[in-house]
Design a protein around this motif. Structure first.
Motif, mmCIF file in Angstrom:
data_model
loop_
_atom_site.group_PDB
_atom_site.id
_atom_site.type_symbol
_atom_site.label_atom_id
_atom_site.label_comp_id
_atom_site.label_asym_id
_atom_site.label_seq_id
_atom_site.Cartn_x
_atom_site.Cartn_y
_atom_site.Cartn_z
ATOM 1 N N PRO A 103 44.076 45.152 36.914
ATOM 2 C CA PRO A 103 45.007 45.020 35.785
ATOM 3 C C PRO A 103 44.284 44.620 34.501
ATOM 4 N N PRO A 104 44.592 45.275 33.394
ATOM 5 C CA PRO A 104 43.983 44.886 32.115
ATOM 6 C C PRO A 104 44.324 43.458 31.709
ATOM 7 N N ASP A 105 45.438 42.907 32.272
ATOM 8 C CA ASP A 105 45.841 41.552 31.904
ATOM 9 C C ASP A 105 44.816 40.502 32.306
ATOM 10 N N PHE A 106 43.894 40.815 33.214
ATOM 11 C CA PHE A 106 42.828 39.869 33.534
ATOM 12 C C PHE A 106 42.090 39.458 32.260
ATOM 13 N N GLY A 107 41.953 40.383 31.347
ATOM 14 C CA GLY A 107 41.226 40.092 30.116
ATOM 15 C C GLY A 107 41.902 39.076 29.230
ATOM 16 N N LYS A 108 43.158 38.765 29.524
ATOM 17 C CA LYS A 108 43.889 37.781 28.724
ATOM 18 C C LYS A 108 43.714 36.367 29.244
ATOM 19 N N LEU A 109 43.038 36.217 30.382
ATOM 20 C CA LEU A 109 42.815 34.888 30.955
ATOM 21 C C LEU A 109 41.624 34.260 30.247
ATOM 22 N N SER A 110 41.881 33.557 29.196
ATOM 23 C CA SER A 110 40.794 33.096 28.323
ATOM 24 C C SER A 110 39.947 31.997 28.935
ATOM 25 N N ASN A 111 40.394 31.402 30.069
ATOM 26 C CA ASN A 111 39.599 30.361 30.726
ATOM 27 C C ASN A 111 38.923 30.862 32.003
ATOM 28 N N LEU A 112 39.003 32.160 32.269
ATOM 29 C CA LEU A 112 38.483 32.713 33.520
ATOM 30 C C LEU A 112 36.959 32.558 33.577
ATOM 31 N N THR A 113 36.468 31.936 34.658
ATOM 32 C CA THR A 113 35.026 31.769 34.847
ATOM 33 C C THR A 113 34.493 32.610 36.006
ATOM 34 N N VAL A 114 35.298 32.800 37.063
ATOM 35 C CA VAL A 114 34.856 33.564 38.233
ATOM 36 C C VAL A 114 35.909 34.592 38.585
ATOM 37 N N LEU A 115 35.493 35.849 38.740
ATOM 38 C CA LEU A 115 36.382 36.916 39.176
ATOM 39 C C LEU A 115 35.719 37.660 40.324
ATOM 40 N N ASN A 116 36.237 37.464 41.529
ATOM 41 C CA ASN A 116 35.722 38.118 42.733
ATOM 42 C C ASN A 116 36.783 39.061 43.287
ATOM 43 N N LEU A 117 36.519 40.352 43.179
ATOM 44 C CA LEU A 117 37.430 41.372 43.711
ATOM 45 C C LEU A 117 36.705 42.298 44.674
ATOM 46 N N TYR A 118 35.556 41.895 45.172
ATOM 47 C CA TYR A 118 34.730 42.787 45.968
ATOM 48 C C TYR A 118 35.343 43.082 47.332
ATOM 49 N N SER A 119 34.860 44.178 47.940
ATOM 50 C CA SER A 119 35.275 44.615 49.276
ATOM 51 C C SER A 119 36.777 44.812 49.370
#
Length: 1019
Positions: A300-316
């Motif tokens: 989702p493009p909305d992930f880019g709106k999470l201004s405090n996001l430090t870790v994004l793991n979507l693998y596998s």
């Protein structure tokens, strides 16, 4: 390892009442001293004494002179919690984590009426959490029961503890359900139910969406299925979300992290006027881990709106589409891992430009275009992992100035151009892997990166010579440069790399002679210099490499004789074909195991016809042909006369020797363990090189024909021209003692032993299909099936599974049905023999030990360490105390061999196969990718993955977390076709998940405690 205190602990301390209490603390002191005595007076709390105030004891927290908290983690407490602990009237904080406290949940704590903080994690509690747990203090805010062995359901009564702010239930053995009533804990800030893989598969209760104060939510590895609930859009305070390693399905909801349709809620609570935004950003979310599920759709493009996001793991997962460009705009992003999906398109060019990116892994997708230019613009990037995509162009120049880099893995793409110069010399770089691209240029003549241990640049367009400065690459372990355009000589400086394990320079244009002296290749296991233009003699120094297993010098111009010193090596694979070698094959190689090793060397010969090479005798005579017909006739006549004379002499000598042998046989002693249809004469007269089928550390093995047609026995000869070596004598006695007394269909039969003053013979039943390792790892040579040859035959999975079951039955018998138990100490694939129907037999008991006067599972003291590299359990390397678990570890390695097809020492950058497998599992990678491609079929994937996991459990670092052979056999038999005559089934089918969860958790924390097997897991 001290446990880090959660912030909630300090908030509870701050909230403690500071009222003046007039009562003396003497009663608290008496209670604590009594508590110490009931715990067996552990040395860790010796500071507790009657001459000092409890408030001066480091483990005690006081408020206004009264005891309000006990902080006792890692105090080696081994007894249950006495009920008298609640006699402390003001006890608010109780931390007993990381001890050895046994038994069921201590309901006596219900009497601690003021308890707000309770940490019982990392102990040995068992059974169910009681359904009346709501009777515990109503003011309880923090409850940690993680890392125990609680089972059953997670009780719905937990939903009545409405003051709870933290609930930790990770790493237990729950095998029931997770109740929706937890959604009633409206004050909850931390909820962790991770690593409970034996739970009943279920969806996430939508009621959890009511936890608006929740900051951390973790249910990793807890058998979640179905979609992510839409109610999660209500988790407005969420900062960390970990739902990895489950079976979640469907798309990632577009509104997962956005507050939508809350107009009525805002109006109801605040009676606001004016326009209320329909979409409000949830800016607090910092960590999102949805890895290792079956999620589909796009990111989702909305992930880019999470201004405090430090870790994004979507693998596998099964994600498709592109990577949203908005992710490159997040200034807080540190870790970005989306590997092993089906993503396409180009990478956001702003990635790394706006944030201090540290981890970047987009491997195994379908991405195209170039790597973002500014990945390391902030200088913090540690990992660039982008292999197996369709990426192209040159590597960003900025990577050459990225001093924090530890690994660059861009293999299997379409990159081109030269590498950034600074990348070769990066201070912290340990792995540079870029095979199968179109990179060009030359190796640097300057000092290579000082920590580089792995350099893989095969199948590119690198050219030039290997510089003499290669001697400075002292940390290099793996150097693979196959399939390039390198030329010139191989410098002697390359042989000074003492840590080098693998050297592959095949498929280049190297010429000249090899260095004649090997300076420091003591660790080298693989040497592949094939398909070059090397010439001269094969250096005899190669024969002195102690660990060399693979040697390939084929496709060159080597000449001269094959050095006899090569016969000292214990090679698994040898290829000297397509050279200009001449002379006689060393005797040690004159057998079928090396049939393809000497092809296309027209001047080679052999003593025996086994290798289809010219006879050395014929070779010699063919060089002296006479041109004169008369001389030829004279020569033929002379030979006939000579042969007649020889035959007459032979018959005379034979009669004499038969008489003499009758006398010599009296010096041999035959000890039979069952009825025989042959004599020692049959055996002794057939111990010739033509019957040699193998050799090992303790002797040579021959195939000997018996009196019965087409029946053979295997004879292991332990021989010394002087006196029999004391070590070999012990091995001989051990094998006779054990095999002479035990009988089992999956243990090789010792038929008899024949001994003399300085020679020992062990005679076994003959195994037509030889050893398991020849079938698993002998793909470069033909494999023997009886006396017939099968070219490139591969064992299918059903056969491999039955072999595993058979070997497990043999070990089960040794460990559980022999009295006293027998430890093999050298379980490996080469010691698992296969008969004509591929039934497995455990063999080679030279290192076995009978555990006399020791109970099953009890440690036994050994004076020396024995075994084979790659199979030795870690504890065996640093302690002399052993038990059956060292065999379980070795058998686990065999299971990993059977499922992956890899060799025990093929860990790559890791020490061995077991470490490689644990690393793969720990990184959350798909197990199916590790399975042997030669046999991997959809219908077998589940079985193969389960046996792979069983291999992991068996090779756990801690002996106490490994199953017994009874449990191993029970699991294998759940998938196999065995009749089960050797062990009775008990209970329901054994589930591997609790074992794997426990082993994973304990291994990840490197817990160094002795765990009672009956507590860690149960059948």
């Amino acid at each position: 390892m001290a446990k880090i205190l959660p912030p909630l602990f300090f908030s509870i301390l701050i909230s403690l009442p500071f009222t003046v209490i007039s009562q003396s603390s003497d009663s608290d002191q008496a209670i604590l001293l009594n508590l110490k005595q009931q715990w067996g007076d552990p040395p860790s709390i010796q500071s507790w004494n009657s001459s000092s105030s409890p408030c001066d004891w480091p483990e005690v927290i006081c408020t206004s002179g009264r005891v309000t908290g006990l902080f006792l983690p890692e105090k080696n407490i081994t007894e249950k919690i006495p009920a008298t602990i609640c006699d402390l009237p003001n006890l608010t904080v109780l931390n007993l984590a990381w001890n050895y406290i046994p038994g069921e949940f201590p309901t006596s704590l219900y009497s601690c009426s003021k308890l707000q903080y309770l940490d019982l994690s990392q102990n040995y509690f068992v059974g169910s959490i009681p359904g009346d747990i709501y009777l515990i203090s109503s003011s309880l805010q923090y409850l940690d029961l993680g890392g125990n062995n609680f089972s059953g359901d997670v009780p719905a009564a937990l939903g009545n503890l409405t003051e709870l702010k933290a609930l930790q239930l990770y790493s237990n053995l729950f095998n029931g359900t997770v109740p929706r009533e937890i959604g009633n804990l409206l004050n909850l800030e931390i909820l962790n139910i991770s690593f409970n893989g034996d739970l009943i598969a279920a969806q996430i209760p939508p009621e959890f969406g009511k936890l608006e104060k929740l900051k951390e939510f973790r249910m990793r590895g807890s058998k979640l299925i179905g979609p992510i609930p839409a109610t999660f859009s209500n988790l407005v305070s969420l900062q960390e979300l970990d739902l990895g390693y489950n079976n979640l399905e469907g798309k990632i909801p577009d509104g997962l992290f956005l507050l939508k349709d809350l107009r009525n809620l805002y109006l109801f609570r605040n009676r606001l006027t004016g326009e209320i935004p329909i979409t409000v950003e949830a800016l607090s979310l910092a960590e999102v881990d949805l890895a290792m599920n079956n999620l589909t759709g796009s990111i989702p493009p909305d992930f880019g709106k999470l201004s405090n996001l430090t870790v994004l793991n979507l693998y596998s997962n099964q994600l498709t589409g592109g990577i949203p460009a908005s992710l490159g705009l997040i200034s807080t992003l540190r870790g970005f891992r989306v590997f092993k999906n089906k993503l396409n398109g180009t990478l956001p060019p702003e990635l790394g430009l706006n944030s201090e990116l540290e981890g970047f892994d987009v491997s195994e997708n379908q991405l195209s275009g170039a790597l973002p230019e500014h990945l390391c613009s902030k200088g913090m990037l540690q990992d660039v992992i982008a292999f197996s995509n369709k990426l192209s162009g040159e590597l960003p120049e900025g990577l050459g100035n990225c001093r924090a880099l530890r690994t660059v893995q861009v293999q299997d793409n379409s990159f081109s151009g030269e590498l950034p110069e600074g990348l070769w010399t990066s201070l912290n770089l340990s792995a540079l892997m870029m095979s199968n691209n179109s990179f060009s240029g030359q190796l640097p003549s300057t000092r290579l990166a000082s920590n580089l241990s792995r350099l893989e640049i095969s199948n590119n367009k690198f050219s030039g010579e290997i510089p003499v400065q290669v001697s400075s690459w002292q940390t290099l372990v793996v150097f693979k440069a196959s399939g390039n355009l390198f030329s010139g000589k191989i410098p002697v400086e390359l042989t000074s790399l003492s840590q080098l394990n693998t050297l592959s320079l095949d498929g280049n244009r190297f010429s000249g002679e090899l260095p004649t002296q090997i300076i420091a290749w003591g660790s080298l296991t693989t040497l592949d210099l094939s398909r070059n233009e090397l010439s001269g003699y094969i250096p005899t120094a190669i024969g002195s490499l102690p660990d060399l297993l693979y040697l390939d010098l084929s496709g060159n111009k080597f000449s001269g004789q094959i050095p006899s010193e090569l016969g000292h090596l214990r090679l698994n694979s040898l290829n000297l074909s397509s050279n200009e070698l001449s002379g006689k094959i060393p005797d040690v190689f004159d057998n079928l195991a090396y049939e393809n090793s000497f092809l296309n060397n027209s001047n080679l010969c052999a003593n025996s016809p086994i290798l289809n090479l010219p006879s050395c005798y014929t070779k010699i005579n063919s060089s002296h042909k006479l041109s004169s017909r008369v001389l030829a006739m004279i020569l033929v006549l002379s030979i006939v006369v000579f042969l007649v004379t020889v035959l007459l002499t032979f018959f005379v000598v034979r009669d004499y020797r038969r008489k003499k042998r009758g006398h010599d046989l009296a010096t041999w002693k035959l000890t039979s363990f069952q009825r025989l249809d042959f004599t020692e004469f049959n055996v002794l007269t057939n111990l010739t090189d033509t019957n040699l089928i193998g050799s090992g550390g303790s002797g040579k093995v021959y195939r000997v024909s018996t009196n019965c047609p087409r029946e053979f026995v295997a004879v292991k000869r332990i021989w010394n021209k002087k006196e029999l070596d004391q070590k070999l004598e012990k091995e001989f006695n051990a094998e006779v003692e054990i095999l002479g007394t035990i009988r089992h269909s999956n243990i090789v039969k010792l038929l008899c032993c024949i001994s003399s003053e300085n020679s020992k013979l062990l005679v076994y039943e003959y195994m037509e299909n030889h050893s398991l390792d020849k079938w698993l790892h002998g793909k470069k040579t033909r494999i023997m099936a009886g006396m017939a040859l099968a070219q490139h035959v591969v064992l299918d999975w059903p056969k491999r599974l039955e072999i595993a079951i058979g070997a497990a039955q043999g070990l089960y018998y040794m460990h559980h049905e022999c009295s006293p138990p027998v430890i093999h100490r050298d379980v490996k694939s080469s010691n698992i023999l296969l008969d004509s129907e591929f039934k497995a037999r455990i063999a080679d008991f030279g290192l076995a030990k009978i555990l006399a006067k020791h109970g099953e599972g009890q440690p036994h003291t050994m004076s020396v360490i024995a075994g084979s590299f790659g199979y030795i359990a870690p504890e065996y390397a640093y302690t002399t105390k052993i038990n059956e678990k060292i065999d379980v570890y070795s058998f686990g390695v065999v299971l990993l061999e059977l499922t992956t097809g890899r060799e025990p020492n093929s860990g790559g950058e890791y020490t061995n196969l077991a470490e490689w497998a644990w690393q793969l599992f720990g990184e959350g990678k798909n197990i199916n990718e590790a399975l042997d491609e030669d046999i991997k079929k959809t219908c077998y994937l589940e079985e193969m993955a389960t046996v792979f996991k069983l291999g992991l459990i068996c090779t756990s670092t801690l002996p106490s977390t490994r199953p017994s052979m009874k449990e191993v056999l029970h699991i294998l038999r759940g998938y196999g076709l065995s009749d089960g005559s050797d062990v009775k089934k008990v209970g329901s089918e054994f589930d591997i998940a609790p074992l794997l969860n426990t082993a994973t958790y304990l291994s990840s924390y490197k817990r160094s405690k002795k765990v009672d097997d009956s507590i860690v897991y149960s059948v």
